[in-house]
Design a protein around this motif. Structure first.
Motif, short mmCIF file in Angstrom:
data_model
loop_
_atom_site.label_atom_id
_atom_site.label_comp_id
_atom_site.label_asym_id
_atom_site.label_seq_id
_atom_site.Cartn_x
_atom_site.Cartn_y
_atom_site.Cartn_z
N GLU A 87 0.82 -1.22 0.00
CA GLU A 87 0.00 0.00 0.00
C GLU A 87 0.85 1.27 0.00
N LEU A 90 1.15 2.81 -3.33
CA LEU A 90 0.00 3.58 -3.80
C LEU A 90 0.11 5.02 -3.29
N LEU A 91 0.40 5.15 -2.01
CA LEU A 91 0.56 6.48 -1.44
C LEU A 91 1.75 7.17 -2.09
N ARG A 94 0.97 8.37 -5.72
CA ARG A 94 0.08 9.54 -5.66
C ARG A 94 0.89 10.79 -5.34
N ARG A 104 -14.21 10.43 -7.09
CA ARG A 104 -14.83 9.11 -6.95
C ARG A 104 -16.33 9.23 -7.20
N ARG A 133 -11.90 13.78 -3.10
CA ARG A 133 -11.10 13.48 -1.91
C ARG A 133 -9.70 14.07 -2.08
N TYR A 140 -2.75 11.01 6.21
CA TYR A 140 -2.02 9.99 5.46
C TYR A 140 -0.53 10.33 5.32
N ASP A 245 -11.69 8.71 2.06
CA ASP A 245 -11.46 7.27 1.99
C ASP A 245 -12.66 6.54 2.59
C1 IPM Z 1 -8.21 3.64 -1.35
C2 IPM Z 1 -7.53 2.61 -0.48
C3 IPM Z 1 -6.15 3.15 -0.08
C4 IPM Z 1 -6.35 4.46 0.67
C5 IPM Z 1 -5.29 2.18 0.76
C6 IPM Z 1 -5.14 0.84 0.07
C7 IPM Z 1 -3.97 2.75 1.13
O1 IPM Z 1 -8.31 2.32 0.62
O2 IPM Z 1 -7.66 4.00 -2.40
O3 IPM Z 1 -9.32 4.05 -0.97
O4 IPM Z 1 -6.63 4.45 1.87
O5 IPM Z 1 -6.22 5.52 0.05
#
Ligand code: IPM
Ligand code: MG
Length: 350
Positions: A87, A90-91, A94, A104, A133, A140, A245
């Protein structure tokens, strides 16, 4: 047009749903006379296995070079105890790409009304909202740590927002509302949090630049209740990273399945990243049962937002809606088709 798309399939069901979205994009290219050039790179658990790092430098470099990024999903129990979890990639991506705004949309397909968690009379009023968002700030990314306190171990995470961070995502929300039903609802916890008070001040000021848009404000606890009781009241919800989230999973439940929810992450540079909001669902991986719709609709958002191809995006969205209206779907939405067969049906309708 010609565009270079970086596919980051990731883990679990990621490769299957990304393959579906690529097929849809290839069909769009064929039908409308575009050229989409795909390349692939590693992210998440598969990148840990191959390189020891969930977000290799080559992946970041490839993303910077691409015109848009299509992401599958990352994570799985296998890497739960890895020193850096999937994960984090992903952060990281971004943040690296400066993708501060995450759109979203939650729209109810009439054919999925039965799958909604809400009562028929609530669903009948319609659901068509977009959560905007904030994606690269707040708790985060704030200061965090462990320490020894007076009574034992302590841990902390910090919610900090600067004016600039709030302003730039607020502008995205207002611009979106101008193209929709002209309402932004700022969701926060201003009865408790100082950072929320700054959000209220900054967003109220920015609202002056968008006089046609009405700004409402709601505490997040009430917003969660309102989403469950009367979601038709919402147009654009503007909120922080963590509240967004949480609330976007709720909006997924009320439109029927997390499997159909797309997202777009936009920001400082021209490169946007597109991904379904669900996770990697390791237990479904390789079984041809994952719902590809969230990723396919994310590809449609890519066409619309990164490439300015509105007709092409409409064609994909209409094909998805017609396929679902025909009663076709994967198991999570009450259907019987596999990932590939559902993709065939959607591709055939473009
Ligand atoms: C989302 C996911 C991610 C977040 C996780 C996987 C880090 O829940 O994209 O909503 O919290 O941003
Ligand atoms: Mg989430």
């Amino acid at each position: 047009m010609k565009a270079e798309i970086l596919a980051l399939a990731g883990d679990g069901i990621g490769p299957e749903i990304v393959a579906s979205a690529k097929r849809v994009l290839a069909r769009v290219a064929e039908k409308f006379g575009h050229e989409f050039v795909f390349s692939d790179a590693l992210i998440g658990g598969c990148a840990i296995d191959a390189t020891g790092n969930p977000l290799p430098a080559e992946t970041v470099a490839a993303a910077h070079k691409a015109d848009a990024v299509l992401l599958g999903a990352v994570g799985g129990d296998k890497w739960d105890n890895a020193p850096v979890r999937p994960e984090a990639a992903l952060l990281g991506i971004r943040k690296e790409l400066g993708l501060y705004a995450n759109l979203r949309p939650a729209k109810l397909f009439p054919s999925l009304a039965g799958a909604s968690s809400l009562k028929d009379e609530i669903v009948a009023k319609g659901i068509d909202l977009v959560t905007v968002r904030e994606l690269t700030g707040g708790i985060y990314f704030g200061e965090r740590g462990y320490r020894n306190g007076k009574t034992g171990r302590e841990a902390f995470d910090t919610e900090c927002y600067s004016e600039i961070e709030i302003e730039r995502v607020a502008r995205i929300a207002f611009e979106l509302a101008e193209k929709r039903r002209h309402t932004v609802c700022l969701v926060d916890k201003a009865n408790v949090l100082t950072s929320s008070k700054l959000w209220r001040k900054v967003v109220t000021d920015i609202n002056e630049d968008y006089p046609s848009v009405r700004l409402d404000m709601m505490y997040v606890d009430n917003a969660a209740m309102q989403l469950a009781l009367n979601p038709s009241q919402f147009d654009v919800i503007l909120t922080s990273n963590m509240f967004g989230d949480i609330l976007s999973d709720l909006t997924a439940a009320i439109v029927g399945s997390i499997g159909v929810m797309p997202s777009a992450s936009l920001g400082a540079t021209a490169v946007g990243m597109y991904e379904a909001i669900h996770g990697s669902a390791p237990s479904l991986a390789g079984l041809d049962v994952a719902n590809p719709v969230g990723t396919i609709l994310s590809a449609a958002m890519m066409l619309r937002l990164s490439f300015d191809l509105a007709d092409e995006a409409d064609a994909v969205e209409t094909a998805v809606a017609r396929t679902l209206d025909a009663g076709l779907g994967t198991r999570d939405i009450g259907g019987t088709l596999g990932t590939r067969a559902l993709t065939d049906e959607i591709v055939a309708r473009i």
